[in-house]
Design a protein around this motif. Structure first.
Motif, PDB file in Angstrom:
ATOM      1  N   LEU A   3       0.686  -1.267  -0.224  1.00 18.63           N
ATOM      2  CA  LEU A   3       0.056  -0.257   0.289  1.00 18.63           C
ATOM      3  C   LEU A   3       0.386   1.564  -0.002  1.00 18.63           C
ATOM      4  CD1 LEU A   3      -3.338  -0.658   2.993  1.00 18.63           C
ATOM      5  CD2 LEU A   3      -3.384  -0.500   0.198  1.00 18.63           C
ATOM      6  N   ALA A  35     -10.732   3.407  -2.885  1.00 18.67           N
ATOM      7  CA  ALA A  35     -10.408   2.455  -2.165  1.00 18.67           C
ATOM      8  C   ALA A  35      -9.806   1.030  -2.321  1.00 18.67           C
ATOM      9  CB  ALA A  35     -11.428   2.514  -0.744  1.00 18.67           C
ATOM     10  N   THR A  57      -8.364  -1.905  -0.729  1.00 18.71           N
ATOM     11  CA  THR A  57      -7.159  -2.402   0.348  1.00 18.71           C
ATOM     12  C   THR A  57      -6.304  -3.689  -0.117  1.00 18.71           C
ATOM     13  OG1 THR A  57      -8.805  -4.237   1.390  1.00 18.71           O
ATOM     14  CG2 THR A  57      -9.122  -2.077   1.514  1.00 18.71           C
ATOM     15  N   GLU A  58      -5.395  -4.325   0.842  1.00 20.63           N
ATOM     16  CA  GLU A  58      -4.754  -5.811   1.280  1.00 20.63           C
ATOM     17  C   GLU A  58      -5.675  -6.824   0.682  1.00 20.63           C
ATOM     18  OE1 GLU A  58      -2.122  -6.162   0.100  1.00 20.63           O
ATOM     19  OE2 GLU A  58      -0.957  -4.363   1.094  1.00 20.63           O
ATOM     20  N   GLN A  59      -7.044  -6.572   1.019  1.00 23.30           N
ATOM     21  CA  GLN A  59      -8.241  -7.645   1.108  1.00 23.30           C
ATOM     22  C   GLN A  59      -8.282  -7.936  -0.613  1.00 23.30           C
ATOM     23  OE1 GLN A  59      -8.005  -5.817   3.598  1.00 23.30           O
ATOM     24  NE2 GLN A  59      -7.554  -7.604   5.099  1.00 23.30           N
ATOM     25  N   ASP A  60      -8.720  -6.387  -1.327  1.00 21.10           N
ATOM     26  CA  ASP A  60      -9.308  -6.339  -2.449  1.00 21.10           C
ATOM     27  C   ASP A  60      -8.135  -7.009  -3.395  1.00 21.10           C
ATOM     28  OD1 ASP A  60     -11.438  -4.963  -1.630  1.00 21.10           O
ATOM     29  OD2 ASP A  60     -10.388  -3.154  -1.659  1.00 21.10           O
ATOM     30  N   THR A  70     -15.533   1.954  -4.836  1.00 22.84           N
ATOM     31  CA  THR A  70     -13.927   1.419  -3.908  1.00 22.84           C
ATOM     32  C   THR A  70     -14.604   0.138  -5.195  1.00 22.84           C
ATOM     33  OG1 THR A  70     -15.648   0.196  -2.699  1.00 22.84           O
ATOM     34  CG2 THR A  70     -15.090   2.848  -1.849  1.00 22.84           C
ATOM     35  N   ASN A  95     -14.046  -2.516  -3.265  1.00 26.22           N
ATOM     36  CA  ASN A  95     -15.229  -3.978  -2.952  1.00 26.22           C
ATOM     37  C   ASN A  95     -16.638  -3.501  -3.778  1.00 26.22           C
ATOM     38  OD1 ASN A  95     -16.183  -5.210  -0.860  1.00 26.22           O
ATOM     39  ND2 ASN A  95     -16.862  -4.103   0.170  1.00 26.22           N
TER      40      ASN A  95
END
Ligand SMILES: C[S@@+](CC[C@H](N)C(=O)[O-])C[C@H]1O[C@@H](n2cnc3c(N)ncnc32)[C@H](O)[C@@H]1O
Length: 288
Positions: A2, A10, A12-15, A54, A56
């Protein structure tokens, strides 16, 4: 990794992890963490086009099974760099191979990661020059995963910059100048090639052997070694016993030494009686 720079969307690492798993399961493309920013940049365009805020939200669209968006997602994550007569030492070898097979009917070639078409057109030009005719006894099937690049390849229209630097009068012999200054591959050249979308991970390739040569250049670099090996095991039985496999400059087949042996710089031939797959066993089940 990141970065601290504020971003438009947005991510994220999860995305990133979800994207990584999706594209690996579907296309075999192995994204390392170093590709985080690249993935952001390429998919941000899709979020903008869809008016999302996002990653997500974007991943939810994919997870709901939107097949058109999944295709565009895949197209965004492929790297399509190519050029005419790239790794030029391959083409005289292809020409010699075709000439040696002269008289044995139609010769079949598979370009298995054709991108925007420069590679299959280079193969077609080589065949025309080898047989000294615009209608050589050669059939080329050119495939790629990315539907966008396949459309460009089918059109066969290229910039003056790309075409005018071709050697040996090839621009004039094999292309027609368009009113907008670009060049289109001549109809005879286009007629030598059939384009199809083929994911090298799919269990049944619409390719029938025996083939005189397979070009699989600069795509296996995106796959991990076990995936490469499964693809190579499936290539071997499609080739004639003396058929050739052309790979990219940074690809070596040491891990497939029981299937392919080096003939010349990055050109391989089958090991007779080697460990090639005899059936089209699935590489990996598709995501959807
Ligand atoms: C860097 S380009 C190489 C083009 C050309 N072979 C060359 O060497 O110039 C890699 C191509 O592989 C395609 N590709 C990536 N994964 C694939 C897969 N699983 N099945 C088929 N093609 C794939 C990409 O869409 C892209 O067009």
């Amino acid at each position: 990794m990141l970065t601290n720079t504020p971003r438009e969307f947005a991510f994220t690492e999860q995305d990133f992890e979800k994207v990584r798993v999706m594209i690996y399961n579907y296309a075999g493309i192995a994204l390392t963490p170093a590709k985080h920013d690249m993935v952001y940049g390429r998919l941000a365009r899709r979020l903008r086009a869809l008016g999302l805020r996002t990653f997500n939200e974007y991943l939810q669209v994919l997870e709901r099974g939107d097949s058109k968006e999944f295709e565009l997602f895949t197209n965004s994550l492929t790297t399509n760099l190519t050029s005419f007569f790239r790794e030029s030492h391959h083409f005289p070898m292809l020409a010699d191979h075709l000439k040696a097979a002269r008289g044995s009917g139609v010769l079949n070639l598979w370009c298995s990661a054709s991108s925007t078409g420069e590679e299959p057109y280079s193969m077609a030009i080589t065949a025309c020059e080898a047989f000294d005719t615009l209608r050589p006894p050669v059939h080329i099937i050119a495939t790629d995963l990315d539907t966008g690049v396949l459309e460009t390849a089918r059109q066969g229209v290229y910039s003056a910059d790309e075409v005018e630097k071709l050697e040996n009068n090839r621009a004039r012999r094999f292309f027609d100048r368009q009113p907008d200054g670009r060049y289109r591959a001549k109809q005879e050249l286009r007629d030598l090639i059939v384009y199809r979308r083929v994911n090298l991970m799919e269990p049944n390739w619409p390719i029938r052997g025996p083939l005189d040569a397979i070009f699989c250049r600069n795509v296996m670099i995106y796959f991990d070694k076990p995936t490469q090996l499964k693809v190579l095991q499936r290539f071997a039985p499609l080739l004639k016993p003396d058929g050739l496999l052309f790979v990219g400059h940074s690809e070596n087949l040491y891990h497939a030494a029981d299937i392919f042996k080096l003939r010349s710089k990055t050109v391989y031939e089958r090991v007779q009686g080697g460990a090639a797959a005899t059936s089209t066993s699935p590489l990996r089940s598709g995501l959807r």
